[in-house]
Design a protein around this motif. Sequence first.
Motif, PDB file in Angstrom:
ATOM      1  N   VAL A   5       0.860  -1.377   0.089  1.00 55.87           N
ATOM      2  CA  VAL A   5       0.124  -0.233   0.505  1.00 55.87           C
ATOM      3  C   VAL A   5       1.065   0.777  -0.141  1.00 55.87           C
ATOM      4  O   VAL A   5       0.971   2.270  -0.947  1.00 55.87           O
ATOM      5  CB  VAL A   5      -0.683   0.159   1.174  1.00 55.87           C
ATOM      6  N   PRO A   6       1.848   1.424   1.347  1.00 55.00           N
ATOM      7  CA  PRO A   6       2.592   2.392   0.726  1.00 55.00           C
ATOM      8  C   PRO A   6       3.306   2.747  -0.401  1.00 55.00           C
ATOM      9  O   PRO A   6       3.966   3.857  -1.330  1.00 55.00           O
ATOM     10  CB  PRO A   6       3.523   2.475   2.267  1.00 55.00           C
ATOM     11  N   ALA A   7       3.800   1.590  -0.830  1.00 57.51           N
ATOM     12  CA  ALA A   7       4.642   1.258  -1.507  1.00 57.51           C
ATOM     13  C   ALA A   7       4.179   1.836  -3.755  1.00 57.51           C
ATOM     14  O   ALA A   7       4.946   2.456  -3.509  1.00 57.51           O
ATOM     15  CB  ALA A   7       4.840  -0.434  -2.686  1.00 57.51           C
ATOM     16  N   LEU A   8       2.747   1.748  -3.540  1.00 55.53           N
ATOM     17  CA  LEU A   8       1.892   2.545  -4.597  1.00 55.53           C
ATOM     18  C   LEU A   8       1.790   4.180  -4.115  1.00 55.53           C
ATOM     19  O   LEU A   8       1.710   4.464  -5.750  1.00 55.53           O
ATOM     20  CB  LEU A   8       0.615   1.597  -4.560  1.00 55.53           C
ATOM     21  N   PHE A   9       2.144   4.901  -3.208  1.00 48.58           N
ATOM     22  CA  PHE A   9       1.724   6.141  -2.579  1.00 48.58           C
ATOM     23  C   PHE A   9       2.358   6.994  -3.460  1.00 48.58           C
ATOM     24  O   PHE A   9       1.799   8.287  -4.360  1.00 48.58           O
ATOM     25  CB  PHE A   9       2.264   6.304  -1.225  1.00 48.58           C
ATOM     26  N   ILE A  12      -0.092   6.282  -7.402  1.00 48.28           N
ATOM     27  CA  ILE A  12      -0.879   5.996  -7.754  1.00 48.28           C
ATOM     28  C   ILE A  12      -1.502   7.802  -7.046  1.00 48.28           C
ATOM     29  O   ILE A  12      -2.554   8.012  -7.868  1.00 48.28           O
ATOM     30  CB  ILE A  12      -1.986   5.338  -6.677  1.00 48.28           C
ATOM     31  N   GLY A  13      -0.630   7.907  -6.655  1.00 49.08           N
ATOM     32  CA  GLY A  13      -0.278   9.857  -6.352  1.00 49.08           C
ATOM     33  C   GLY A  13      -0.999  10.501  -7.031  1.00 49.08           C
ATOM     34  O   GLY A  13      -1.297  11.667  -7.655  1.00 49.08           O
ATOM     35  N   ASN A  19      -3.918  14.286  -2.948  1.00 43.64           N
ATOM     36  CA  ASN A  19      -3.478  14.557  -2.162  1.00 43.64           C
ATOM     37  C   ASN A  19      -2.678  14.461  -1.457  1.00 43.64           C
ATOM     38  O   ASN A  19      -2.985  13.462  -0.849  1.00 43.64           O
ATOM     39  CB  ASN A  19      -3.688  16.405  -1.433  1.00 43.64           C
ATOM     40  N   TYR A  20      -1.916  15.093  -0.270  1.00 42.95           N
ATOM     41  CA  TYR A  20      -0.694  14.146   1.368  1.00 42.95           C
ATOM     42  C   TYR A  20      -2.044  13.877   1.751  1.00 42.95           C
ATOM     43  O   TYR A  20      -1.914  12.456   2.912  1.00 42.95           O
ATOM     44  CB  TYR A  20      -0.320  15.560   1.425  1.00 42.95           C
ATOM     45  N   THR A  21      -3.319  14.413   1.983  1.00 47.64           N
ATOM     46  CA  THR A  21      -4.545  14.827   2.999  1.00 47.64           C
ATOM     47  C   THR A  21      -5.210  12.975   2.833  1.00 47.64           C
ATOM     48  O   THR A  21      -5.489  11.995   3.170  1.00 47.64           O
ATOM     49  CB  THR A  21      -5.638  15.223   3.188  1.00 47.64           C
ATOM     50  N   GLU A  22      -5.660  12.556   1.394  1.00 46.94           N
ATOM     51  CA  GLU A  22      -5.727  11.689   0.376  1.00 46.94           C
ATOM     52  C   GLU A  22      -5.091  10.128   0.939  1.00 46.94           C
ATOM     53  O   GLU A  22      -4.926   9.111   1.022  1.00 46.94           O
ATOM     54  CB  GLU A  22      -6.477  11.588  -0.727  1.00 46.94           C
ATOM     55  N   ILE A  23      -3.937  10.542   0.874  1.00 44.77           N
ATOM     56  CA  ILE A  23      -2.571   9.760   1.157  1.00 44.77           C
ATOM     57  C   ILE A  23      -2.594   9.423   2.688  1.00 44.77           C
ATOM     58  O   ILE A  23      -2.675   7.817   3.099  1.00 44.77           O
ATOM     59  CB  ILE A  23      -1.373  10.280   0.439  1.00 44.77           C
ATOM     60  N   GLY A  24      -2.687  10.180   3.215  1.00 44.03           N
ATOM     61  CA  GLY A  24      -3.360  10.034   4.671  1.00 44.03           C
ATOM     62  C   GLY A  24      -4.311   8.853   5.058  1.00 44.03           C
ATOM     63  O   GLY A  24      -4.237   8.062   5.784  1.00 44.03           O
ATOM     64  N   LEU A 329      -2.971   7.234  13.146  1.00 46.05           N
ATOM     65  CA  LEU A 329      -4.136   9.023  12.760  1.00 46.05           C
ATOM     66  C   LEU A 329      -2.790   9.539  12.779  1.00 46.05           C
ATOM     67  O   LEU A 329      -2.798  10.650  11.731  1.00 46.05           O
ATOM     68  CB  LEU A 329      -3.939   8.746  14.272  1.00 46.05           C
ATOM     69  N   GLY A 330      -2.000   9.513  13.086  1.00 44.95           N
ATOM     70  CA  GLY A 330      -0.651  10.102  12.701  1.00 44.95           C
ATOM     71  C   GLY A 330      -0.062  10.224  10.932  1.00 44.95           C
ATOM     72  O   GLY A 330      -0.184  11.268  10.272  1.00 44.95           O
ATOM     73  N   ALA A 331      -0.569   9.314   9.969  1.00 45.89           N
ATOM     74  CA  ALA A 331      -0.665   9.537   8.640  1.00 45.89           C
ATOM     75  C   ALA A 331      -1.631  10.491   8.462  1.00 45.89           C
ATOM     76  O   ALA A 331      -0.851  11.012   7.149  1.00 45.89           O
ATOM     77  CB  ALA A 331      -0.691   8.271   7.868  1.00 45.89           C
ATOM     78  N   VAL A 332      -3.011  10.877   8.880  1.00 52.14           N
ATOM     79  CA  VAL A 332      -3.827  11.685   8.412  1.00 52.14           C
ATOM     80  C   VAL A 332      -3.283  13.175   8.661  1.00 52.14           C
ATOM     81  O   VAL A 332      -3.594  13.973   8.081  1.00 52.14           O
ATOM     82  CB  VAL A 332      -5.497  11.332   9.286  1.00 52.14           C
ATOM     83  N   ILE A 333      -2.817  13.328  10.199  1.00 53.16           N
ATOM     84  CA  ILE A 333      -2.713  14.554  10.764  1.00 53.16           C
ATOM     85  C   ILE A 333      -0.879  14.812   9.545  1.00 53.16           C
ATOM     86  O   ILE A 333      -1.619  16.632   9.507  1.00 53.16           O
ATOM     87  CB  ILE A 333      -2.196  13.924  11.966  1.00 53.16           C
TER      88      ILE A 333
END
Length: 376
Positions: A5-9, A12-13, A19-24, A329-333
């Motif tokens: 999943v993070p490997a795809l960021f 797919i970004g 945006n960074y919020t959606e990735i979070g 939650l840190g990823a979102v923040i």
Amino acid sequence: MQSVVPALFPIIGPTMNLNYTEIGWIAFTLNITSSIMQPVFGVLADKKPLPYFLPIAMFSSLLGMLGLALAPNFISVLVSVLFIGFGSAIFHPEGSRVAYMAAGSKRGLAQSIYQVGGNGGQSLAPLFTAFIFIGTGQFGTIWFTLLAAAGMFVLFFVSNWYKQELLVKVPAAKKTQAPTEKRMLNKEIILAICLLIFLVFARSWYGAGINNFFHFYMIEKFHSSIKHAQIYVFLFMLAGVVGTFFGGPLADRFGKRTILLFSLIGAAPFALMLPHVPQWLIAPLLVLIGFILQSSFSVTVVYAQELLPGMIGLVSGLIVGLAFGMGALGAVIFGVIGDLYSLQTIMVFCSVLPILGILTVLLPSDAKVREIHQRT
């Protein structure tokens, strides 16, 4: 499976215009699903162990991999990672029990070997990006369904061994059920578990910042290519795998609380330096931080198991699941911070988190934990 999943960021970004919020939010969905459900499956496993949940968990991840390969938009990606999160939630309580049952007297070493498997797989995420997904794109995740199928095959045999062990060990475990319940009501133990969860929460926030956003930071600040930026994240995660392995045996020798304190406070000076150093110094710092910070990864689980003996599934849910998932939650923040301010701000915020490790001195020592249980 989760590391895909993070490997795809980075892929797919741009292609989905995220945006960074959606990735979070994608990272949050993956981890929060696991975190909410792991304690539930942990309690179920403590009451009635379910050996064949292990291959079922892998099948859920297989469905998630298939969904990621075909996902056309942000919402379908979220649904796909839900299946991967459920797979993790089902797998870890039973997986921790298998490791515990196979450990004998070397619980620190056994838990290190078990956690090295997970951390080793996660450390491959940057390599997946650099050497698979840059060339194959999002659809390249389809190949990981074959890995999931192989995992189901292996876990079927593990489940058979697990089932046979239960026939011998469950009756003995039932005899200790009553005193275990009394220990759970002990105020000192409850406070220690809450503090331990908070410390894991802080540590996982730091990992969320590095794993999900550091490659973007390298691209923006130093104009690195995607492949080059991923190598830095890989070094951090690989050093964490090595630290995870050595942390367990060191805790068996020097004490679990000692290693917990060392892992956070020892990493703090290097973490504070990281956002302010030139590019040539970044790789050595990431290696040091990854090794020191993750040296307590398996130790945390073993320490919690000794705080709540006989509740292996619940402990796995609380430590591996709830604490790490809430850390998501840190990823979102961090994503919101990146959109509102900058990636540099994310890194500066992350750098102060290891300082919270000073609270480790409030945890009872290994000898104190034994003394508390003797009193109850």
